[in-house]
Every structure is written in C-alpha cells, then in structure tokens.
Motif scaffolding. Sequence first.
Motif, PDB file in Angstrom:
ATOM      1  N   PHE A 202       0.830  -1.198   0.000  1.00 56.29           N
ATOM      2  CA  PHE A 202       0.000   0.000   0.000  1.00 56.29           C
ATOM      3  C   PHE A 202       0.868   1.253   0.000  1.00 56.29           C
ATOM      4  CE2 PHE A 202      -2.797  -3.206   1.871  1.00 56.29           C
ATOM      5  CZ  PHE A 202      -3.979  -2.981   1.181  1.00 56.29           C
ATOM      6  N   CYS A 203       0.410   2.291  -0.710  1.00 62.49           N
ATOM      7  CA  CYS A 203       1.162   3.547  -0.733  1.00 62.49           C
ATOM      8  C   CYS A 203       0.211   4.728  -0.890  1.00 62.49           C
ATOM      9  CB  CYS A 203       2.197   3.547  -1.858  1.00 62.49           C
ATOM     10  SG  CYS A 203       1.550   3.219  -3.505  1.00 62.49           S
ATOM     11  N   LEU A 204       0.640   5.862  -0.342  1.00 61.86           N
ATOM     12  CA  LEU A 204      -0.130   7.107  -0.404  1.00 61.86           C
ATOM     13  C   LEU A 204       0.255   7.854  -1.677  1.00 61.86           C
ATOM     14  CD1 LEU A 204      -2.065   9.029   1.211  1.00 61.86           C
ATOM     15  CD2 LEU A 204       0.010  10.115   2.114  1.00 61.86           C
ATOM     16  N   ILE A 205      -0.683   7.932  -2.615  1.00 64.91           N
ATOM     17  CA  ILE A 205      -0.399   8.550  -3.917  1.00 64.91           C
ATOM     18  C   ILE A 205      -1.596   9.366  -4.380  1.00 64.91           C
ATOM     19  CG2 ILE A 205      -0.039   8.097  -6.385  1.00 64.91           C
ATOM     20  CD1 ILE A 205       2.473   7.584  -4.923  1.00 64.91           C
ATOM     21  N   ASN A 206      -1.325  10.570  -4.872  1.00 67.35           N
ATOM     22  CA  ASN A 206      -2.310  11.364  -5.604  1.00 67.35           C
ATOM     23  C   ASN A 206      -1.949  11.210  -7.080  1.00 67.35           C
ATOM     24  OD1 ASN A 206      -3.832  13.310  -6.881  1.00 67.35           O
ATOM     25  ND2 ASN A 206      -3.038  15.033  -5.693  1.00 67.35           N
ATOM     26  N   ILE A 207      -2.779  10.516  -7.833  1.00 64.48           N
ATOM     27  CA  ILE A 207      -2.391  10.186  -9.209  1.00 64.48           C
ATOM     28  C   ILE A 207      -2.295  11.415 -10.106  1.00 64.48           C
ATOM     29  CG2 ILE A 207      -3.433   7.901  -8.985  1.00 64.48           C
ATOM     30  CD1 ILE A 207      -5.504   8.801 -11.087  1.00 64.48           C
ATOM     31  N   LEU A 208      -2.862  12.546  -9.676  1.00 66.26           N
ATOM     32  CA  LEU A 208      -2.759  13.762 -10.484  1.00 66.26           C
ATOM     33  C   LEU A 208      -1.564  14.626 -10.085  1.00 66.26           C
ATOM     34  CD1 LEU A 208      -6.474  14.828 -10.969  1.00 66.26           C
ATOM     35  CD2 LEU A 208      -5.013  13.430 -12.432  1.00 66.26           C
ATOM     36  N   ALA A 209      -0.800  14.172  -9.101  1.00 68.39           N
ATOM     37  CA  ALA A 209       0.440  14.854  -8.729  1.00 68.39           C
ATOM     38  C   ALA A 209       1.576  14.194  -9.491  1.00 68.39           C
ATOM     39  CB  ALA A 209       0.681  14.771  -7.226  1.00 68.39           C
ATOM     40  N   ALA A 210       2.180  14.923 -10.419  1.00 70.75           N
ATOM     41  CA  ALA A 210       3.138  14.336 -11.355  1.00 70.75           C
ATOM     42  C   ALA A 210       4.288  13.610 -10.652  1.00 70.75           C
ATOM     43  CB  ALA A 210       3.688  15.420 -12.275  1.00 70.75           C
ATOM     44  N   LYS A 211       4.861  14.224  -9.634  1.00 72.67           N
ATOM     45  CA  LYS A 211       6.005  13.602  -8.956  1.00 72.67           C
ATOM     46  C   LYS A 211       5.619  12.287  -8.301  1.00 72.67           C
ATOM     47  CE  LYS A 211       8.591  17.851  -7.975  1.00 72.67           C
ATOM     48  NZ  LYS A 211       9.171  18.728  -6.912  1.00 72.67           N
ATOM     49  N   GLU A 212       4.397  12.225  -7.773  1.00 74.30           N
ATOM     50  CA  GLU A 212       3.945  11.010  -7.104  1.00 74.30           C
ATOM     51  C   GLU A 212       3.570   9.927  -8.105  1.00 74.30           C
ATOM     52  OE1 GLU A 212       0.939  11.771  -4.145  1.00 74.30           O
ATOM     53  OE2 GLU A 212       1.832  13.696  -3.613  1.00 74.30           O
ATOM     54  N   SER A 213       2.829  10.292  -9.134  1.00 75.99           N
ATOM     55  CA  SER A 213       2.344   9.289 -10.083  1.00 75.99           C
ATOM     56  C   SER A 213       3.467   8.656 -10.896  1.00 75.99           C
ATOM     57  CB  SER A 213       1.298   9.901 -11.018  1.00 75.99           C
ATOM     58  OG  SER A 213       1.861  10.954 -11.794  1.00 75.99           O
ATOM     59  N   ARG A 214       4.557   9.384 -11.086  1.00 75.45           N
ATOM     60  CA  ARG A 214       5.680   8.817 -11.857  1.00 75.45           C
ATOM     61  C   ARG A 214       6.333   7.639 -11.150  1.00 75.45           C
ATOM     62  NH1 ARG A 214       6.895  14.236 -13.649  1.00 75.45           N
ATOM     63  NH2 ARG A 214       8.283  14.562 -11.864  1.00 75.45           N
TER      64      ARG A 214
END
Length: 288
Positions: A202-214
């Motif tokens: 499991f991980c905390l990710i905002n898929i619309l945040a470029a740095k996170e989604s990459r």
Amino acid sequence: MNDIAQETVEQISEADFERFRSLFYRKTGIFFEPSKRYFVDKRLYERMKETGHANFRSYFTFMRFQASGEEFQSLVNAMTVNETYFFREHYQFEAMVSCLMDELSDIRPPGKDLRIWSVPSSTGEEPYSIAIYLLEYWRGLAERDVEIVSSDIDSRVLEQAKKGLYSKRSIQNIPAPVVNKYFKKTGNDYQLCDDIRESVSFCLINILAAKESRSLSRFDLIFCRNLLIYFDDQSRQRAAQVLYDALNPGGFIFLGHSESMSRICSLFKVRKVGDVIVYQKPLTGGSR
C-alpha cells in the motif's frame, strides 16, 4: 485539540467556498459541485474546530502554508468517500482470472512478475479481493508471480487497509468456504490472514500529482474503479494519461460500471471479455 463551540465558528462565505474549492481541485483533481456545499462546509467546520480556528480565513492560511502538509492530508481524508466491499463487481475479477491473466502471461517474458495496480485502495477490500481471486481461481499462479500495489489519496483508509479487519457486511459476498480459508472471526469482525495482507503493498499517492504518479509504472493490469467519477473532464483526461503511461504495452484497465474510457481518451483499445468491457494499451514497441 482545541475545543471551539459550533456557535463561535464564523460562517463560510460563498467566496471562501470558491477559494477552498479551487485549491482542493488544483491539488487533487476532485471538483465539488455547488450541490455538495453542505457536505464540504460540514467537514470544513469540523477541521476548523479541531485545529482551533474560529474563521475560515485563519484556517485556510494555516492549512495552505503548514510546512508538514499534515492538515491538508487530514482535510483530504475528511473529504473523500470510501464505500466498498469484497468481490464488488465480481464479474471483472472473473474476466481477470478466466482470460486476461493468461493473455498477459503469454506476452510477458518467462519468469517476469506480472504487476497489478488497484487505485483507489479505500480500506483494502479491492486489492485483497484481487489477491484472493488469483489464489483461488487462476491456475497460472503456480508458474507466474504477481505483485499487487494499491494506492489511495486518503492516509486514514490506507492504515485501515493494512490492518485487514473487516465487518460482516464487507465480506458478505465472499463464499463461506473462502471466508473460512482466509479470515478468522475476531469478536464481531473478521481478520484477514497474514499471507493475503502481506501480498499487497500500500502507498499514499495522488495520481494527479506528477512527482507522485511517476513512481508507479510498468503495470500489466490496473483496477481504477469509481475514481474518475469524482473528476471533471480535464482531470479525467489527466488521469487517463497517467494510467496509460503506467501500463506496459498490452496491459489492461478495468473501470467502474458507470465509467467509460472511450469518452475520455482515445489512446486505449476497447476490448470485450464476455460481458465485461476492458481498455487495453496497444501492444506496440514490444513488452518491457
């Protein structure tokens, strides 16, 4: 916690609501229609009282510029809805084990793990359903390892997911023999076994945040069900590009029954597996 009585909290103006809505949309892609005003205001009042702010402007400044970002995360947790249960829309899991996993296994190099992404994870019922379905119904698991990654924008539900403790309602669609195999009754709840819990990351990710989604890429199968309905058209298009980039060539995406990728993005090939619609990234340029 700072205890501020409801009557001492200053009312949120229309301009303040618009200011908050704009910020939340820029950061999460989630757009609140005017019809959601009561829902939004109620949760803002709760966070204002919790943090000791008697007016919106004071709270907004605190939340926006807090170095740790902890309060914004608490606000995201309060604003997101997480309603799910095991084996929801089971026909998609059946399409996965009856057809898609074999097809993906055939086009991937021998010995290479197949990777599945479940987003949003909510409290874990979906990614754990994927793991159980693979163990119970996909014979190819004896020859091919599968990695399951699940993400959410809500840190609170991720912690619940990791615990793997569920109500009777959450597991009501699982056949009794499968419940007995993977769950242990604990008081009024059911504890998922360690083997299944440890099979999902499991991980905390905002898929619309470029740095996170990459950070999420090279997936063969993505379950993205009932997420896009919370976005407007522009955010849906951004999310579709993120999902496309995260897939290996030939990989598939499942959406919720009320969602359609065809109305959002033309990059995917529409496939029908039995009565189930899936969206495939064209198999060009070889597999990675």
